[in-house]
Design a protein around this motif. Structure first.
Motif, PDB file in Angstrom:
ATOM      1  N   LYS A 138      52.759  19.786   6.321  1.00  0.00           N
ATOM      2  CA  LYS A 138      53.290  20.289   5.272  1.00  0.00           C
ATOM      3  C   LYS A 138      53.990  21.565   5.584  1.00  0.00           C
ATOM      4  O   LYS A 138      55.328  22.398   5.691  1.00  0.00           O
ATOM      5  CB  LYS A 138      52.644  21.079   4.180  1.00  0.00           C
ATOM      6  CG  LYS A 138      53.815  20.467   3.274  1.00  0.00           C
ATOM      7  CD  LYS A 138      52.687  20.890   1.591  1.00  0.00           C
ATOM      8  CE  LYS A 138      51.839  22.065   1.665  1.00  0.00           C
ATOM      9  NZ  LYS A 138      50.659  21.776   0.729  1.00  0.00           N
ATOM     10  N   THR A 139      53.108  22.566   7.253  1.00  0.00           N
ATOM     11  CA  THR A 139      53.992  23.605   7.540  1.00  0.00           C
ATOM     12  C   THR A 139      54.425  23.019   8.989  1.00  0.00           C
ATOM     13  O   THR A 139      54.616  23.990   9.475  1.00  0.00           O
ATOM     14  CB  THR A 139      52.541  24.667   7.641  1.00  0.00           C
ATOM     15  OG1 THR A 139      52.079  23.818   8.632  1.00  0.00           O
ATOM     16  CG2 THR A 139      52.100  25.134   6.442  1.00  0.00           C
ATOM     17  N   GLU A 165      54.533  11.006   9.911  1.00  0.00           N
ATOM     18  CA  GLU A 165      54.923  11.753   8.972  1.00  0.00           C
ATOM     19  C   GLU A 165      55.159  13.494   9.370  1.00  0.00           C
ATOM     20  O   GLU A 165      56.773  13.705   8.704  1.00  0.00           O
ATOM     21  CB  GLU A 165      53.535  12.175   7.391  1.00  0.00           C
ATOM     22  CG  GLU A 165      53.228  11.478   6.749  1.00  0.00           C
ATOM     23  CD  GLU A 165      52.281  11.657   5.771  1.00  0.00           C
ATOM     24  OE1 GLU A 165      52.718  12.683   5.076  1.00  0.00           O
ATOM     25  OE2 GLU A 165      51.497  11.232   5.423  1.00  0.00           O
ATOM     26  N   LEU A 166      54.741  13.877  10.421  1.00  0.00           N
ATOM     27  CA  LEU A 166      55.245  14.933  10.656  1.00  0.00           C
ATOM     28  C   LEU A 166      56.818  14.433  11.474  1.00  0.00           C
ATOM     29  O   LEU A 166      57.383  15.349  11.567  1.00  0.00           O
ATOM     30  CB  LEU A 166      54.198  14.972  12.487  1.00  0.00           C
ATOM     31  CG  LEU A 166      52.863  16.091  12.368  1.00  0.00           C
ATOM     32  CD1 LEU A 166      52.147  15.789  13.390  1.00  0.00           C
ATOM     33  CD2 LEU A 166      53.598  17.427  11.752  1.00  0.00           C
ATOM     34  N   PHE A 167      56.853  13.240  12.203  1.00  0.00           N
ATOM     35  CA  PHE A 167      58.140  13.204  12.960  1.00  0.00           C
ATOM     36  C   PHE A 167      59.251  12.166  12.600  1.00  0.00           C
ATOM     37  O   PHE A 167      60.353  11.374  13.250  1.00  0.00           O
ATOM     38  CB  PHE A 167      57.695  12.622  14.645  1.00  0.00           C
ATOM     39  CG  PHE A 167      56.977  13.095  14.650  1.00  0.00           C
ATOM     40  CD1 PHE A 167      57.003  15.008  15.597  1.00  0.00           C
ATOM     41  CD2 PHE A 167      55.531  12.771  15.474  1.00  0.00           C
ATOM     42  CE1 PHE A 167      56.328  15.665  16.550  1.00  0.00           C
ATOM     43  CE2 PHE A 167      54.975  13.955  16.506  1.00  0.00           C
ATOM     44  CZ  PHE A 167      55.287  15.002  16.631  1.00  0.00           C
ATOM     45  N   GLY A 168      58.882  11.336  11.056  1.00  0.00           N
ATOM     46  CA  GLY A 168      59.612  10.716  10.406  1.00  0.00           C
ATOM     47  C   GLY A 168      60.388   8.830  11.465  1.00  0.00           C
ATOM     48  O   GLY A 168      59.104   9.151  11.844  1.00  0.00           O
ATOM     49  N   ASP A 169      61.458   8.809  11.809  1.00  0.00           N
ATOM     50  CA  ASP A 169      61.845   7.673  12.308  1.00  0.00           C
ATOM     51  C   ASP A 169      61.438   8.266  13.440  1.00  0.00           C
ATOM     52  O   ASP A 169      61.747   6.895  14.125  1.00  0.00           O
ATOM     53  CB  ASP A 169      63.118   7.513  11.978  1.00  0.00           C
ATOM     54  CG  ASP A 169      63.013   7.100  10.885  1.00  0.00           C
ATOM     55  OD1 ASP A 169      62.054   6.765   9.941  1.00  0.00           O
ATOM     56  OD2 ASP A 169      64.340   7.610  10.325  1.00  0.00           O
ATOM     57  N   ALA A 170      61.613   9.165  14.352  1.00  0.00           N
ATOM     58  CA  ALA A 170      61.994   9.582  15.735  1.00  0.00           C
ATOM     59  C   ALA A 170      60.197   9.608  15.730  1.00  0.00           C
ATOM     60  O   ALA A 170      59.830   9.803  17.024  1.00  0.00           O
ATOM     61  CB  ALA A 170      62.212  10.618  15.829  1.00  0.00           C
ATOM     62  N   TRP A 171      58.920   9.137  15.245  1.00  0.00           N
ATOM     63  CA  TRP A 171      57.469   9.509  15.667  1.00  0.00           C
ATOM     64  C   TRP A 171      57.265   8.468  17.625  1.00  0.00           C
ATOM     65  O   TRP A 171      56.409   9.242  18.204  1.00  0.00           O
ATOM     66  CB  TRP A 171      56.876   8.913  14.346  1.00  0.00           C
ATOM     67  CG  TRP A 171      56.742   6.950  14.274  1.00  0.00           C
ATOM     68  CD1 TRP A 171      57.338   6.541  13.845  1.00  0.00           C
ATOM     69  CD2 TRP A 171      55.155   6.334  14.797  1.00  0.00           C
ATOM     70  NE1 TRP A 171      56.952   5.468  13.215  1.00  0.00           N
ATOM     71  CE2 TRP A 171      55.427   5.168  14.131  1.00  0.00           C
ATOM     72  CE3 TRP A 171      54.387   6.938  15.378  1.00  0.00           C
ATOM     73  CZ2 TRP A 171      54.885   4.203  14.558  1.00  0.00           C
ATOM     74  CZ3 TRP A 171      53.389   5.369  15.657  1.00  0.00           C
ATOM     75  CH2 TRP A 171      53.751   4.143  15.116  1.00  0.00           C
ATOM     76  N   TYR A 204      42.700  28.935  12.852  1.00  0.00           N
ATOM     77  CA  TYR A 204      43.680  28.656  12.563  1.00  0.00           C
ATOM     78  C   TYR A 204      43.915  27.093  12.217  1.00  0.00           C
ATOM     79  O   TYR A 204      44.946  27.558  11.114  1.00  0.00           O
ATOM     80  CB  TYR A 204      44.197  28.391  14.385  1.00  0.00           C
ATOM     81  CG  TYR A 204      45.349  27.252  14.101  1.00  0.00           C
ATOM     82  CD1 TYR A 204      46.650  28.046  13.498  1.00  0.00           C
ATOM     83  CD2 TYR A 204      46.093  26.688  14.734  1.00  0.00           C
ATOM     84  CE1 TYR A 204      47.656  27.694  13.811  1.00  0.00           C
ATOM     85  CE2 TYR A 204      47.003  26.097  15.423  1.00  0.00           C
ATOM     86  CZ  TYR A 204      48.057  26.758  14.980  1.00  0.00           C
ATOM     87  OH  TYR A 204      49.137  25.715  15.395  1.00  0.00           O
ATOM     88  N   ALA A 205      42.682  26.215  12.403  1.00  0.00           N
ATOM     89  CA  ALA A 205      43.097  24.693  11.807  1.00  0.00           C
ATOM     90  C   ALA A 205      42.029  24.807  10.255  1.00  0.00           C
ATOM     91  O   ALA A 205      42.941  24.037   9.932  1.00  0.00           O
ATOM     92  CB  ALA A 205      41.414  24.584  12.813  1.00  0.00           C
ATOM     93  N   ALA A 206      41.564  26.027  10.040  1.00  0.00           N
ATOM     94  CA  ALA A 206      41.394  25.736   9.058  1.00  0.00           C
ATOM     95  C   ALA A 206      42.379  26.627   7.784  1.00  0.00           C
ATOM     96  O   ALA A 206      42.301  26.257   6.507  1.00  0.00           O
ATOM     97  CB  ALA A 206      39.670  26.879   8.572  1.00  0.00           C
ATOM     98  N   SER A 207      43.306  27.010   8.574  1.00  0.00           N
ATOM     99  CA  SER A 207      44.074  28.098   7.055  1.00  0.00           C
ATOM    100  C   SER A 207      46.014  27.718   6.993  1.00  0.00           C
ATOM    101  O   SER A 207      46.426  28.413   6.792  1.00  0.00           O
ATOM    102  CB  SER A 207      43.851  29.890   7.713  1.00  0.00           C
ATOM    103  OG  SER A 207      44.160  30.439   9.316  1.00  0.00           O
ATOM    104  N   ILE A 208      46.210  26.513   8.653  1.00  0.00           N
ATOM    105  CA  ILE A 208      46.974  26.106   8.727  1.00  0.00           C
ATOM    106  C   ILE A 208      47.730  25.834   6.982  1.00  0.00           C
ATOM    107  O   ILE A 208      46.748  25.247   5.919  1.00  0.00           O
ATOM    108  CB  ILE A 208      47.493  25.098   9.304  1.00  0.00           C
ATOM    109  CG1 ILE A 208      47.069  25.831  10.811  1.00  0.00           C
ATOM    110  CG2 ILE A 208      48.481  24.937   9.215  1.00  0.00           C
ATOM    111  CD1 ILE A 208      47.472  24.499  12.178  1.00  0.00           C
ATOM    112  N   GLY A 209      48.734  26.590   6.232  1.00  0.00           N
ATOM    113  CA  GLY A 209      49.286  26.416   5.255  1.00  0.00           C
ATOM    114  C   GLY A 209      48.874  26.766   3.715  1.00  0.00           C
ATOM    115  O   GLY A 209      48.686  26.015   2.664  1.00  0.00           O
TER     116      GLY A 209
END
Lengths: 322, 451
Positions: free
Chosen positions: A35-36, A62-68, B200-205
């Motif tokens: 998401k981020t 999911e991160l890269f979509g089609d370019a994964w 960092y790993a725990a708090s992303i998002g």
């Protein structure tokens, strides 16, 4: 039966994180990375078939979509485990810019615990130097085999063995897709065989489905060459009860008529013994006897002699213990 | 950008903890001259060694040339990169170039052939400051240790890690429920980078961090090995013990050593002996596992060690504290002792023309007595360091003091000698003590005086 021409663990490997069964907490954290668009280096630990590779691939999709595929690379460290791999191949991938507008690439290094300590040492600065362009996901069975400096650079996720619900859910999903009927007994058998390993579960299902679209437990035990838990229980009951002849006869059936490999039988006896409610001193003695036979078999001893001797040891130990 | 990088300290004053080490580095840099010895920063991962080196360079306005284990470090490569930068002046106008050799204890025996020798050569020829970084000081080649100055970095305390984490949370706009940062700091066991990575790993998002988020991303589960050992002695169920052993995520040989290290908690000697018997049998399986490369055997090692010890303990529980296996400490210190002893014997053997074996077996006590009579003299003649002298004196503080004094006197003697060479006419007028020192320092070798 088109589905039987491909391997189901590939065909049904979840494409998205949300499709994964089990590992709920981990999946939720990985989803927030998607998401981020922010990703730390990750270290996945856990035994085989619990979703480490699936999670890594789904995350990349999911991160890269089609370019994964252009931004994701999977390497298996047990194939090439020396320091040169790190200094050449890994560095080469890590240093080049990501494509298709992605802000970084992902290198998935499977079985990272197979890397020699030297290679691991070489990896640690690579991870840091190229962190801008490349994030690493390492996977391993035991995190203690990964050197501290790398652990220090990663967020560590422990993948536990999959529980019964997770295995059943996935088997039902596949069965529905393939138009299979799976009896409750067969589900139990699959869960027993899988021991938390989804690959084993799906392989057993696919093996049985080739024979017949209606699957019961007998087929599952047969296709995986496994004894039923009740049979193992009986084998132990008899030998601990001092009935050598009966135990020997049952052993013969399992080994010769049913074609169960001695190693598999030992595995099953081990599991059954661990769970068995009995005197602890005796239990350790029996486990030791089992281990001794397992070792001798690995040295090339004859399985027939060793397995019978094992039963005899069980009888003797139980008599002494009682 | 990951936070360990984003929040990497830029200046020496921002380094968390290790004030003494940082001060030592700063003094070194301020007074650096071509005769200064390179520094070796050593200590556990993630406690600020590399960061301190970069921060120092920034504070001193030095450029940095870095070589680490991800680069090949054979002699030619080292000479080309570090050699050129260490002898030629910088083009960019920076006053100096700091040559940084990271992971200096990880020179690869084959891929980095000749690397240790090259480092020694570069140190000898360099006109630029050099810093080496290592996790394990005693894995550094002895030749390198001999020409460098060690700076120890220590693992960080929870109370120094927490404020740093709090500061990062503030900058990132994350609120934390009570105790979360402490939990992270504890789990990081002294490793600040690991702590920041966990955070960092725990708090992303997220903008709120709770205990739940932290549990999924722990550095490791080291705390649970204590729980496992306690459970063994308490006699928890077989299933529980094996499940915990799985969660501890350590190999059976490690678990077995932990059990062995705590066998003194057994209620009586008979149970303790049984405990040893089980651990010894488990150990045999570990040996077989490695010898045959047949990892299935591991499970017997675990089951026998855990269930066996639990059986022997009979649910009596642990009296007192559970301790990490002493052997781990012993192994590293004895490895170190061995390295020191070998070095010492080599020196003695060269100056006495007696083989090392003979020295060790027949002369060590005698020489020890001689050294106690006049330690300083031996330090000077044999160029002993504090560790080596300590093998005779068994007193670290006075060993260090003697070595320091000897070094001071030798420097004084050297300066005096230089002066007297410049003005030979005057030397006759020098006070008699100085003359004696000169004479001695001009003697060709030590054996004539000592043995």
């Amino acid at each position: 039966m088109d589905g039987n021409r491909t391997i189901w663990i590939e065909k049904y490997r979840p494409r998205k994180l949300e499709e994964m069964v089990g590992q709920k907490d981990i999946v939720a954290r990985l989803q927030s990375y998607v998401k981020t668009g922010d990703l730390p280096h990750l270290l996945f630990t856990g035994s085989a078939g619990v979703g480490k590779t699936t999670a890594a691939v789904a995350l990349a999709r999911e991160l890269f979509g089609d370019a994964w595929q252009t931004n994701f690379r999977e390497m298996n460290a047990s194939d090439e485990r020396g320091i040169d791999v790190v200094r050449n191949q890994i560095k080469q991938f890590a240093r080049t810019s990501p494509l298709a507008g992605a802000s970084f690439k992902v290198l998935f290094l499977d079985e990272a615990d197979a890397l020699t300590p030297d290679a691991q040492a070489a990896l640690r600065r690579t991870m840091e130097t190229y962190a801008q362009t490349c994030r690493f996901i390492l996977s391993c069975n035991y995190s203690s085999k990964i050197i501290d400096p790398i652990q220090s650079r990663c967020a560590i996720y422990r993948f536990g063995p999959l529980d019964r619900e997770a295995v059943v859910e996935e088997i039902r999903r596949i069965a529905a897709h393939e138009g299979l009927t799976v009896t409750d007994g067969a589900l139990d058998a699959i869960v027993y065989i899988a021991q938390g390993d989804m690959r084993k579960a799906i392989n057993a299902l696919q093996g049985a489905a080739i024979l017949n679209p209606t699957i019961d437990e007998t087929m599952i035990y047969e296709i995986t060459a496994t004894a039923r838990p009740e049979e193992i229980g009986e084998l132990l009951d008899r030998s601990i009860g001092g009935e050598f002849n009966e135990a020997e006869q049952l052993l013969g059936e399992l080994l010769h008529d049913r074609g169960i490999a001695p190693n598999e039988l030992i595995n099953q006896c081990y599991r059954a013994l661990i769970q068995r409610d009995m005197d602890r001193t005796l239990k350790v003695k029996l486990i030791d006897a089992l281990g001794e036979v397992d070792f001798r078999l690995s040295e090339g001893a004859s399985s027939d002699i060793q397995m019978k001797a094992l039963i005899a040891q069980f009888v003797l130990a139980a008599q002494k213990g009682a | 950008m990951d936070w360990a990088e984003k929040y990497r300290p830029r200046h020496l004053q921002d380094i968390v903890g290790n004030a003494a080490a940082v001060r030592q580095m700063y003094e070194w840099a301020k007074t650096w001259s071509r005769r200064s010895r390179p520094l070796v920063l050593y200590g556990k991962p993630g406690i600020g060694k590399t960061s301190s080196a970069y921060a120092l360079a920034r504070d001193m306005r030095w450029e940095v040339v870095e070589l680490n284990a991800s680069d090949q470090r054979t002699k030619p490569v080292l000479e080309r990169i570090a050699g050129s930068s260490s002898t030629t002046a910088s083009l960019s106008g920076a006053t100096r170039k700091l040559v940084l050799l990271d992971e200096a204890d990880n020179l690869h025996a084959h891929a980095d052939r000749g690397g240790a020798r090259a480092i020694v050569d570069i140190i000898a020829e360099s006109r630029q400051p050099i810093i080496l970084i290592a996790n394990d000081y005693y894995r550094l080649a002895k030749e390198i240790r001999a020409v460098t100055e060690p700076v120890q970095f220590r693992a960080l305390q929870v109370r120094s890690i927490v404020p740093r984490l709090r500061q990062i949370c503030a900058e990132e706009g994350i609120s934390c429920t009570g105790g979360v940062l402490e939990e992270i700091a504890e789990a990081a066991s002294g490793d600040l980078r690991a702590a920041i990575n966990m955070l960092y790993a725990a708090s992303i998002g997220k903008d709120r961090l709770t205990g739940e988020d932290v549990h999924t991303v722990r550095k490791d589960e080291r705390s649970t090995i204590f729980e496992l050992i306690a459970a063994v002695f308490k006699g928890r169920s077989d299933g529980d013990l094996l499940r915990m052993a799985y969660e501890v995520d350590d190999t059976p040989d490690a678990i077995e050593q932990w059990i062995e290290g705590n066998l003194h908690h057994m209620p009586d000697f008979a149970s303790r002996a049984r405990g040893y018997d089980y651990v010894s049998r488990a150990d045999e399986y570990v040996g077989r596992t490695y010898r045959r490369q047949y990892y299935t055997l591991w499970r017997y090692a675990n089951a026998i060690a855990l269930l066996g010890a639990a059986d022997a303990a009979g649910g009596h529980g642990v009296r007192g504290r559970i301790q990490p296996p002493a052997r781990w400490g012993m192994m590293s210190s004895s490895k170190r002792q061995k390295a020191i002893r070998t070095g010492l014997l080599r020196k003695l053997s060269q100056s006495t023309h007696i083989p090392q074996n003979t020295l060790r077996e027949e002369f060590f006590t005698l020489i020890g007595l001689l050294v106690e009579q006049d330690p300083k003299r031996f330090v000077k003649e044999l160029q002993l360091d504090a560790d080596e002298l300590n093998l005779f004196l068994h007193d670290r503080t006075s060993a260090a003091r003697v070595v320091r004094e000897a070094a001071r006197e030798e420097r004084a003697a050297a300066t005096a000698e230089k002066k007297s060479r410049k003005k030979p006419a005057k030397s006759a007028a020098d006070p008699p003590e100085k003359r004696r020192e000169e004479e001695r320092s001009e003697r060709p070798s030590s054996q004539a005086t000592l043995f």
